[in-house]
Design an enzyme around this catalytic site. Structure first.
Site, PDB file in Angstrom:
ATOM      1  N   LYS A   1       0.809  -1.210   0.000  1.00  0.00           N
ATOM      2  CA  LYS A   1       0.000   0.000   0.000  1.00  0.00           C
ATOM      3  C   LYS A   1       0.857   1.281   0.000  1.00  0.00           C
ATOM      4  CE  LYS A   1      -4.074  -1.978   2.265  1.00  0.00           C
ATOM      5  NZ  LYS A   1      -5.042  -1.819   3.372  1.00  0.00           N
TER       6      LYS A   1
ATOM      7  N   ARG B   1      -2.159 -14.652   3.506  1.00  0.00           N
ATOM      8  CA  ARG B   1      -2.875 -13.975   4.587  1.00  0.00           C
ATOM      9  C   ARG B   1      -2.183 -14.226   5.934  1.00  0.00           C
ATOM     10  NH1 ARG B   1      -7.391 -11.547   3.333  1.00  0.00           N
ATOM     11  NH2 ARG B   1      -8.025 -11.465   5.525  1.00  0.00           N
TER      12      ARG B   1
ATOM     13  N   ARG C   1       2.274  -6.929   8.655  1.00  0.00           N
ATOM     14  CA  ARG C   1       1.503  -5.810   9.182  1.00  0.00           C
ATOM     15  C   ARG C   1       1.989  -5.381  10.555  1.00  0.00           C
ATOM     16  NH1 ARG C   1      -4.257  -8.244   7.073  1.00  0.00           N
ATOM     17  NH2 ARG C   1      -4.322  -7.176   5.064  1.00  0.00           N
TER      18      ARG C   1
ATOM     19  N   HIS D   1      -2.100  -5.603   1.423  1.00  0.00           N
ATOM     20  CA  HIS D   1      -3.438  -6.152   1.192  1.00  0.00           C
ATOM     21  C   HIS D   1      -3.311  -7.570   0.657  1.00  0.00           C
ATOM     22  CE1 HIS D   1      -7.485  -6.708  -0.554  1.00  0.00           C
ATOM     23  NE2 HIS D   1      -6.834  -7.199  -1.598  1.00  0.00           N
TER      24      HIS D   1
END
Length: 269
Positions: free
Chosen positions: A105, A185, A205, A218
């Site tokens: 991002k 993920r 993250r 993402h």
């Protein structure tokens, strides 16, 4: 692409033609409603293809419609149809493994963390099939996150994703048999960077995110969403692998009608 089962709509445009560009967003919305396996949408720039010379010099979009009958293509016909592609009008991503979408991002890109994140992605056993740096348009982001349009944080999310360049990646696995969507993920970690730092401190993250929606990366929610997101962000790519249903069609004949489909994940990544 014209040999794909269902309806294919080719938008013949010219790079200098302003009215041509908004039509793309309209067709992407139509694809969501119709269905991915029945409707296909492609862009073709008239000034770059000699076969489209007769459509040049017109400040208006032109649409070509092709429909495939139910009769199956012979193996020979299918080979010929793929062999005619010279690489100029269509990009090809070929893999016998499943793939997923990853986005680095704007917050992570702005902080100069792109190379570090890419290195960690590769160290985790992923192969990067495509890595494209670009700034997503507002129309693109609103369509991508349209399932969140009624939420308070929606405008903040849209502003963030349009604020600067992102890196759009197509990932597959280079080793093992884990599902690439689930594995990616896991590598990303929980959506909220604060939760990620508590529960999965080694995740991307946790290391590169700050707060929502500035969580660095993402990932698609499941395989179905991965296919649909990839179709939205990489509309000119044709995926070829054993997990994709082979074309079931006969000759292409002109027709008229609507357009192909997308859905999107329910959670904001």
């Amino acid at each position: 692409m014209l040999s794909s089962k269902g309806l294919t709509v080719v938008d013949v445009y010219q790079g200098w033609c302003g009215p041509c560009k908004p039509v793309v967003s309209l067709f992407q919305k139509m694809r969501i409603e119709v269905g991915l396996d029945l409707l296909h949408f492609a862009l073709a720039e008239a000034d770059r293809l000699d076969v489209l010379e007769k459509y040049r010099g017109k400040c208006k979009p032109t649409f070509l419609f092709y429909a495939i009958k139910d009769e199956a293509l012979s193996d020979e016909d299918e080979c010929v149809s793929h062999g005619k592609n010279n690489g100029e009008d269509e990009d090809m991503v070929s893999s016998e493994r499943t793939r997923t979408l990853a986005i680095i991002k704007p917050d992570a890109v702005a902080h100069g963390k792109t190379d570090e994140i890419i290195m960690k992605i590769q160290e985790a056993g992923f192969e990067i099939l495509t890595n494209e740096e670009r700034t997503m348009t507002e129309a693109e982001v609103r369509l991508f996150y349209q399932h969140k349009a009624g939420e308070d944080a929606f405008e903040k999310l849209v502003h963030h994703m349009c604020s600067g360049p992102s890196h759009l990646l197509i990932l597959t696995r280079t080793e093992g048999f884990e599902d690439v969507v689930t594995t990616w993920r896991t590598v990303m970690g929980p959506r909220d960077p604060n939760v990620a730092r508590r529960e999965q401190p080694e995740s991307l993250r946790a290391q590169y995110g700050t707060e929502m929606p500035f969580n660095a990366v993402h990932g698609s929610r499941d395989r179905e969403d991965a296919d649909r997101e990839l179709a939205l962000l990489f509309p000119s790519l044709k995926f070829s692998d054993k997990d994709t249903e082979a074309p079931q069609g006969g000759e292409a004949e002109a027709t008229a009608g609507p357009t192909e489909a997308l859905c999107f994940p329910e959670d904001v990544d």
